[in-house]
Write a protein that holds these residues in place. Sequence first.
Motif, mmCIF file in Angstrom:
data_model
loop_
_atom_site.group_PDB
_atom_site.id
_atom_site.type_symbol
_atom_site.label_atom_id
_atom_site.label_comp_id
_atom_site.label_asym_id
_atom_site.label_seq_id
_atom_site.Cartn_x
_atom_site.Cartn_y
_atom_site.Cartn_z
ATOM 1 N N ARG A 59 0.835 -1.199 0.000
ATOM 2 C CA ARG A 59 0.000 0.000 0.000
ATOM 3 C C ARG A 59 0.870 1.250 0.000
ATOM 4 N NH1 ARG A 59 -4.441 -0.599 4.580
ATOM 5 N NH2 ARG A 59 -2.630 -1.311 5.757
ATOM 6 N N TRP A 83 -3.432 4.201 0.691
ATOM 7 C CA TRP A 83 -4.019 3.874 -0.590
ATOM 8 C C TRP A 83 -3.616 2.444 -0.944
ATOM 9 C CZ3 TRP A 83 -1.662 8.460 0.552
ATOM 10 C CH2 TRP A 83 -2.364 9.643 0.333
ATOM 11 N N LYS A 84 -4.434 1.758 -1.716
ATOM 12 C CA LYS A 84 -4.076 0.429 -2.210
ATOM 13 C C LYS A 84 -2.861 0.559 -3.125
ATOM 14 C CE LYS A 84 -8.850 -0.955 -1.879
ATOM 15 N NZ LYS A 84 -10.108 -1.068 -2.575
ATOM 16 N N ASP A 90 -7.733 3.707 0.360
ATOM 17 C CA ASP A 90 -8.014 2.541 1.182
ATOM 18 C C ASP A 90 -8.589 2.963 2.536
ATOM 19 O OD1 ASP A 90 -8.183 -0.109 1.968
ATOM 20 O OD2 ASP A 90 -6.065 -0.261 2.501
ATOM 21 N N GLU A 91 -7.792 3.676 3.344
ATOM 22 C CA GLU A 91 -8.276 4.082 4.665
ATOM 23 C C GLU A 91 -7.432 5.219 5.223
ATOM 24 O OE1 GLU A 91 -7.398 1.579 8.196
ATOM 25 O OE2 GLU A 91 -6.272 0.294 6.820
#
Length: 181
Positions: A59, A83-84, A90-91
């Motif tokens: 990530r 982020w992915k 992502d979170e």
Amino acid sequence: MRITRAALIAAMAMALAGCAGQRDEAPAEAAVPDRAPDRFTIAPDDYHVPYAGTAEDGRRFFLSEELFGGRGGGSSYVGLFLWKADGTFDEVRVDEVSRPEGLPAGQAGPAGAQDLVDARLAELGDYVLEPIEVEPFIEKVDGVRFGWKVGRYDDGTHFVGIVPGDFIVYYAPWDGLDYDT
């Protein structure tokens, strides 16, 4: 009044064209419409971006202890944005911390939460500090907006700025090498 790099370049081009007697020509910049970015680059540096890169799990991440504002404007935060691997959001993990005494309102500065920063970095496993290309996002946590907002200046050019705090603002060409503070 805010003067962007694009506006300054356009003004300089018009002035130079006027000096050369070419007043009928539009600046070259006018032919290229500004477009909001789908992706932008965050590059680590020694100023406001000490932690950006790739975590052990692939990530992409950005970590800051300089986030401020939110409820009543007097809060500070340590935020880990994730982020992915493909750069999609992502979170976000956020911790509210005490705002450093003596730091002027509206100014970013380290929260003095090094233990928390170290703990967040440890969560990443073996990480690499490197430029990352990611998408902007906004996520609310406890009623406070966190992320990277896309906006537009009065001259029509776009920017991507961090929230809360608005102390890092990227602009075209979105390569992460320069930003406004």
